[in-house]
Design an enzyme around this catalytic site. Structure first.
Site, PDB file in Angstrom:
ATOM      1  N   GLY A  28       0.054 -26.472   5.940  1.00 48.61           N
ATOM      2  CA  GLY A  28       1.055 -26.081   4.967  1.00 48.61           C
ATOM      3  C   GLY A  28       2.299 -26.571   5.015  1.00 48.61           C
ATOM      4  O   GLY A  28       2.474 -27.163   6.188  1.00 48.61           O
ATOM      5  N   ALA A  82       0.822 -18.655   6.980  1.00 46.17           N
ATOM      6  CA  ALA A  82       0.254 -17.591   6.231  1.00 46.17           C
ATOM      7  C   ALA A  82       0.633 -17.466   5.006  1.00 46.17           C
ATOM      8  O   ALA A  82       1.846 -17.518   4.645  1.00 46.17           O
ATOM      9  CB  ALA A  82       0.037 -16.406   7.181  1.00 46.17           C
ATOM     10  N   GLY A  96      -3.371 -23.020   0.832  1.00 47.50           N
ATOM     11  CA  GLY A  96      -3.403 -24.600   1.066  1.00 47.50           C
ATOM     12  C   GLY A  96      -4.702 -25.104   0.833  1.00 47.50           C
ATOM     13  O   GLY A  96      -5.224 -26.155   0.834  1.00 47.50           O
ATOM     14  N   GLU A 102      -9.129 -23.785   9.536  1.00 41.69           N
ATOM     15  CA  GLU A 102      -8.008 -22.752  10.099  1.00 41.69           C
ATOM     16  C   GLU A 102      -8.660 -21.708  10.859  1.00 41.69           C
ATOM     17  O   GLU A 102      -8.352 -21.311  11.696  1.00 41.69           O
ATOM     18  CB  GLU A 102      -7.032 -22.234   8.862  1.00 41.69           C
ATOM     19  CG  GLU A 102      -6.156 -23.519   8.209  1.00 41.69           C
ATOM     20  CD  GLU A 102      -5.187 -23.219   7.176  1.00 41.69           C
ATOM     21  OE1 GLU A 102      -4.392 -23.722   7.026  1.00 41.69           O
ATOM     22  OE2 GLU A 102      -5.703 -21.983   6.803  1.00 41.69           O
TER      23      GLU A 102
END
Ligand code: 5RP
Length: 218
Positions: A28, A82, A96, A102
């Site tokens: 991200g 987040a 994303g 993740e």
């Protein structure tokens, strides 16, 4: 999030990287700020594991050799952004689209440090549509099951995950019990990963606000 707040929390996260670290790196725009700072602490990092193709590419551009999780074993530390966090550090992630890898890295980490700005701290999770990664052959079935929960699933147009799957962004879910909701959605056959990180929340939340960086722990 303003670029300044992203820079602040990314810089604050560097302090959690201890010498000899086996480090997991999320995905991200906030994490991109972190990646760009990692060369300044290169001597502390033993091994780096990535949560997405995009992150791998950026890490390599910064001169890091990326190791697989299978080669690395468990992580000392995982740092990621987040889309939302509550005060128990339960998260919505996957804006994303990298939620599956993740979640694996968060699960493999002894410590998970999450970096966000103050707009992402919420009372109840679910204002941000919940991302769910879905096996393509189960698309219709998963949508029908979500509609039964009175949720509004919307396909992320033209998006394919690093794992070759599709992403539903689920609106209008009432997430009063994040742990139970995560378990419930995980049980729908064809769901690969739910972007709720409630069973494995963050351990530390670094929040960038107008006054600097605040830290929350559970
Ligand atoms: C990617 C994620 C990201 O952590 C989340 O979307 C936050 O991204 P950003 O730092 O760009 O706001 O879960 O799958």
């Amino acid at each position: 999030m303003s670029s300044e707040k992203k820079q602040l929390v990314a810089r604050a996260a560097l302090d959690f990287v201890e010498p000899g670290a086996v480090l997991g790196v999320g995905t991200g725009s906030t994490v991109n700020c972190l990646i760009d700072l990692l060369p300044s602490i290169r001597d502390r990092i033993e091994v780096v594991v990535s949560s997405s193709k995009a992150t791998t590419q950026r890490l390599e551009q910064q001169g890091f050799e990326v190791t697989t999780l299978n080669e690395a074993g468990d992580l000392d530390l995982y740092i990621d952004g987040a889309d939302e966090s509550n005060k128990r550090l339960q998260l919505i992630k996957g804006g994303g689209g990298a939620l599956t890898r993740e979640k694996v890295l968060a699960g493999a980490a002894r410590r998970f440090v999450c970096i966000v700005d103050d707009s992402k701290l919420v009372g109840m999770l679910g204002q941000f549509p919940l991302p769910i990664e879905v096996l393509p052959m189960a698309q219709g079935f998963v949508v029908r099951r979500l509609l039964k929960l009175r949720a509004q699933p919307v396909w992320r147009e033209g998006f394919v995950t690093d794992n070759g799957n599709h992403v539903l962004d689920v609106h209008d879910l009432t997430i009063s019990n994040p742990v139970e909701m995560e378990q419930r959605l995980n049980q729908i056959p064809g769901v690969v990963t739910v972007g709720l990180f409630a069973n494995r929340p963050a351990d530390v939340l670094l929040i960038g606000d107008d006054d600097g960086v605040r830290e929350m722990r559970v």
